[in-house]
Enzyme design. Structure first.
Site, PDB file in Angstrom:
ATOM      1  N   GLU A 197       0.843  -1.207   0.000  1.00  0.00           N
ATOM      2  CA  GLU A 197       0.000   0.000   0.000  1.00  0.00           C
ATOM      3  C   GLU A 197       0.875   1.252   0.000  1.00  0.00           C
ATOM      4  O   GLU A 197       0.655   2.198  -0.760  1.00  0.00           O
ATOM      5  CB  GLU A 197      -0.898   0.025   1.249  1.00  0.00           C
ATOM      6  CG  GLU A 197      -1.967  -1.056   1.281  1.00  0.00           C
ATOM      7  CD  GLU A 197      -1.508  -2.328   1.982  1.00  0.00           C
ATOM      8  OE1 GLU A 197      -0.286  -2.579   2.029  1.00  0.00           O
ATOM      9  OE2 GLU A 197      -2.380  -3.075   2.465  1.00  0.00           O
ATOM     10  N   ARG A 251       3.769  -0.744  15.494  1.00  0.00           N
ATOM     11  CA  ARG A 251       2.700  -0.093  16.257  1.00  0.00           C
ATOM     12  C   ARG A 251       3.237   0.654  17.479  1.00  0.00           C
ATOM     13  O   ARG A 251       2.465   1.254  18.232  1.00  0.00           O
ATOM     14  CB  ARG A 251       1.627  -1.111  16.652  1.00  0.00           C
ATOM     15  CG  ARG A 251       2.127  -2.330  17.394  1.00  0.00           C
ATOM     16  CD  ARG A 251       1.057  -3.402  17.495  1.00  0.00           C
ATOM     17  NE  ARG A 251       1.566  -4.658  18.043  1.00  0.00           N
ATOM     18  CZ  ARG A 251       2.155  -5.607  17.327  1.00  0.00           C
ATOM     19  NH1 ARG A 251       2.344  -5.439  16.031  1.00  0.00           N
ATOM     20  NH2 ARG A 251       2.570  -6.720  17.896  1.00  0.00           N
ATOM     21  N   GLU A 336      -3.528  -6.080  17.538  1.00  0.00           N
ATOM     22  CA  GLU A 336      -2.388  -6.675  16.835  1.00  0.00           C
ATOM     23  C   GLU A 336      -1.385  -7.229  17.858  1.00  0.00           C
ATOM     24  O   GLU A 336      -0.702  -8.215  17.591  1.00  0.00           O
ATOM     25  CB  GLU A 336      -1.705  -5.637  15.918  1.00  0.00           C
ATOM     26  CG  GLU A 336      -0.758  -6.269  14.911  1.00  0.00           C
ATOM     27  CD  GLU A 336      -0.341  -5.331  13.780  1.00  0.00           C
ATOM     28  OE1 GLU A 336      -0.868  -5.445  12.663  1.00  0.00           O
ATOM     29  OE2 GLU A 336       0.527  -4.478  14.020  1.00  0.00           O
ATOM     30  N   HIS A 367     -25.718   8.867  21.454  1.00  0.00           N
ATOM     31  CA  HIS A 367     -26.908   8.954  20.598  1.00  0.00           C
ATOM     32  C   HIS A 367     -26.883   7.893  19.508  1.00  0.00           C
ATOM     33  O   HIS A 367     -27.622   7.978  18.537  1.00  0.00           O
ATOM     34  CB  HIS A 367     -27.000  10.359  19.999  1.00  0.00           C
ATOM     35  CG  HIS A 367     -27.095  11.416  21.067  1.00  0.00           C
ATOM     36  ND1 HIS A 367     -28.287  11.783  21.636  1.00  0.00           N
ATOM     37  CD2 HIS A 367     -26.127  12.107  21.711  1.00  0.00           C
ATOM     38  CE1 HIS A 367     -28.057  12.694  22.569  1.00  0.00           C
ATOM     39  NE2 HIS A 367     -26.751  12.905  22.644  1.00  0.00           N
TER      40      HIS A 367
HETATM   41  O1  F6P Z   1       0.655  -5.808   8.195  1.00  0.00           O
HETATM   42  C1  F6P Z   1       0.818  -5.360   9.489  1.00  0.00           C
HETATM   43  C2  F6P Z   1       1.992  -4.417   9.608  1.00  0.00           C
HETATM   44  O2  F6P Z   1       3.184  -5.126   9.498  1.00  0.00           O
HETATM   45  C3  F6P Z   1       1.934  -3.643  10.904  1.00  0.00           C
HETATM   46  O3  F6P Z   1       2.413  -4.349  11.971  1.00  0.00           O
HETATM   47  C4  F6P Z   1       2.721  -2.433  10.551  1.00  0.00           C
HETATM   48  O4  F6P Z   1       2.504  -1.386  11.454  1.00  0.00           O
HETATM   49  C5  F6P Z   1       2.195  -2.149   9.165  1.00  0.00           C
HETATM   50  O5  F6P Z   1       1.985  -3.425   8.594  1.00  0.00           O
HETATM   51  C6  F6P Z   1       3.072  -1.322   8.282  1.00  0.00           C
HETATM   52  O6  F6P Z   1       4.323  -1.892   8.083  1.00  0.00           O
HETATM   53  P1  F6P Z   1       5.517  -1.030   7.513  1.00  0.00           P
HETATM   54  O7  F6P Z   1       5.797   0.068   8.462  1.00  0.00           O
HETATM   55  O8  F6P Z   1       6.677  -1.984   7.385  1.00  0.00           O
HETATM   56  O9  F6P Z   1       5.096  -0.501   6.169  1.00  0.00           O
END
Ligand code: F6P
Length: 506
Positions: A197, A251, A336, A367
């Site tokens: 992503e 995290r 997680e 509400h």
């Molecule tokens: O898919 C979960 C995860 O590995 C999380 O633990 C992490 O915060 C997130 O994806 C993003 O990972 P990265 O910082 O390596 O892009």
């Protein structure tokens, strides 16, 4: 050790359940279960009196914590031992705040100095005019920055920050629409620098800068990562790669260079106050024993409701619009970390692990979903979070009504109400905890987040699990890759969906 832990759980399960009404017969109830912590940013009151914890439960949970080696595991965490045993890693987010293994604290200082240099160079105009930052990351590389920026910049920011996480192009398009490409920089935040992503969004941000006529688009990118080589290879110049150590988990990474947008939006002094607030909570957690240790106390309550009362969810309602993103931040932190099914030694866990964390802001929730909290058939322990000082400058009536509603909900859940009409009766005896800050600022927000990190760890210790891996997220990623690459067939339902969307190899 396992036998003692099992025996301690069995003893806990045999304790009688007392109602909140009965517990409040003790005139010292509030004094005993509500504690204030004086931190740099102000005082925070942690009120666990409206939970069912009592002296017996506390004594037994304290024994359980001892049998789980709580003090040893805490020490191992702070001293940089490889407590994430499944991945063979240390877990050193506290070193980012100056608390922990000396070498790691020193390294964090060096990396923060580098980060500060870049923040101040941007503020000083050395990289040209920068009005906007598009921060691209997902999960732990986005939720913390989004929360802190949203919570602390309501009165204005030095640089306008947009956090983009979703692969859905609508998310990035919204950021483009809000930014002038000529004065925009992009921070690519990824521990691994491989997350699909983030890398897809980063490429599209670069394409947008290029298409908008920015002459040196790579010169407008910054990398926040534990994989600096991958960032260099992608094309970010070495001077704008801000590394952080592998021992800082995704995290838990807000305190590292992943916090760059927070420092850029607020200025370095405020970011330092944020770290200091968290460090004050670290010291409390490290140096306080037993029930007086507030994250451990909260974990006793969490374990009581999840394991002994069968609660499958826990709700968090911030009566503070600035903390609107706090529940989603907590969802990753808690679910997680502790959504696990095997213990540290690979055995099936002996009871339920993390409940589902959910929530929102008050008074909105009242509400919409509070009906279930008051009269539904499931028991949901609720945390309320509020600040005595308002975040707004409107008529004080706004804040007075906000706080009155917050306190009213806790009182109503506990007291309930009898009625001849069953539809109008409230069972009561429903638990809540309240965290009340004098003021929400960088320091108290830092402390609040660190409190939840340690609470999560303490829960993990009591459940004998590893809170620091996340293998459960991998299988779905692998299958998405297989779909993208093609040549693999799936179950008939998935195949039909792929065919309907015109995706996959078929
Ligand atoms: O898919 C979960 C995860 O590995 C999380 O633990 C992490 O915060 C997130 O994806 C993003 O990972 P990265 O910082 O390596 O892009």
């Amino acid at each position: 050790m396992r036998d003692t832990v099992t025996k301690n759980w069995a003893n806990l399960a045999e304790l009688p359940t007392r109602t909140l009404d009965e517990l409040f017969a003790d005139p010292e109830r509030v004094a005993s279960y509500a504690t204030t912590l004086d931190l740099l940013g102000g005082t925070i009151r942690f009120d666990w009196s409206k939970t069912h914890l009592d002296a017996d439960l506390v004594a037994h949970f304290t024994r359980l914590a001892e049998s789980c080696g709580f003090a040893t595991r805490r020490q191992a965490l702070f001293s940089g031992e490889k407590v994430n045993i499944t991945e063979g890693r240390s877990v050193e987010h506290t070193a980012q705040r100056g608390v922990g293994n000396e070498e790691s604290v020193d390294l964090a200082g060096v990396l923060h100095a580098r980060m500060r240099g870049l923040v101040e160079a941007i503020h000083g105009g050395l990289l040209g005019e920068v009005k906007h930052l598009i921060h691209i990351g997902i999960g732990g590389s986005a939720l913390g920055p989004a929360l802190a920026v949203d919570a602390l910049t309501r009165d204005g920011a030095m640089v306008d920050v947009h956090v983009v996480s979703n692969i859905d192009g609508c998310a990035l398009e919204a950021a483009f629409a809000a930014c002038d490409p000529a004065t925009t920089m992009a921070a690519i935040a990824s521990k691994t620098f491989t997350t699909i992503e983030t890398m897809t969004n980063a490429a599209s941000a670069l394409a947008w800068l290029t298409a908008s006529g920015v002459t040196d688009p790579y010169g407008r990118t910054i990398a926040l990562t534990a994989s600096p080589d991958a960032a260099l290879e992608w094309g970010v110049d070495e001077t704008r790669v801000l590394p952080f150590p592998e021992s800082v988990g995704g995290r838990y990474s807000l305190w590292s260079s992943i916090g760059f947008p927070v420092a850029l939006a607020l200025g370095w002094d405020e970011f330092a106050a944020f770290l200091d607030g968290a460090a004050a909570m670290d010291r409390h957690f490290l140096e306080t024993e037993g029930f007086d240790n507030l994250p451990l106390r909260a974990a006793f309550g969490d374990q009581y409701y999840t394991r002994l009362r069968g609660c499958q969810t826990r709700a968090v309602f911030a009566y503070d619009e600035r903390l609107a993103l706090f529940p989603s931040y907590l969802q990753q932190l808690e679910m997680e970390s502790n959504g696990k099914r095997v213990t540290l030694d690979g055995q099936p866990v002996s009871g339920p692990t993390a409940p589902i964390t959910w929530g929102g802001v008050g008074t909105d929730g009242q509400h919409a979903v509070f009906q279930l909290l008051h009269q539904g058939t499931v028991l949901v322990p609720v945390d309320f979070i509020a600040s005595i000082q308002p975040g707004d400058a409107l008529d004080p009536a706004h804040h007075r009504i906000l706080l009155s509603n917050c306190f009213a909900q806790g009182a109503a859940l506990m007291a309930g109400k009898t009625s001849d009409d069953p539809a109008r009766a409230y069972p009561g005896d429903r638990p809540s905890a309240t965290i009340l800050c004098d003021e929400l600022n960088a320091g108290t927000l830092g402390a609040l987040i660190a409190f939840h990190e340690h609470r999560t760890f303490a829960n993990g210790v009591l459940m004998e699990i590893n809170s620091f891996d996340q293998f459960g997220v991998e299988l779905g990623k692998q299958i998405a890759n297989q779909i993208d690459t093609g040549g693999v067939s799936f179950d008939p339902s998935t195949e039909a969906l792929l065919a309907a969307a015109g995706i996959g190899s078929q």
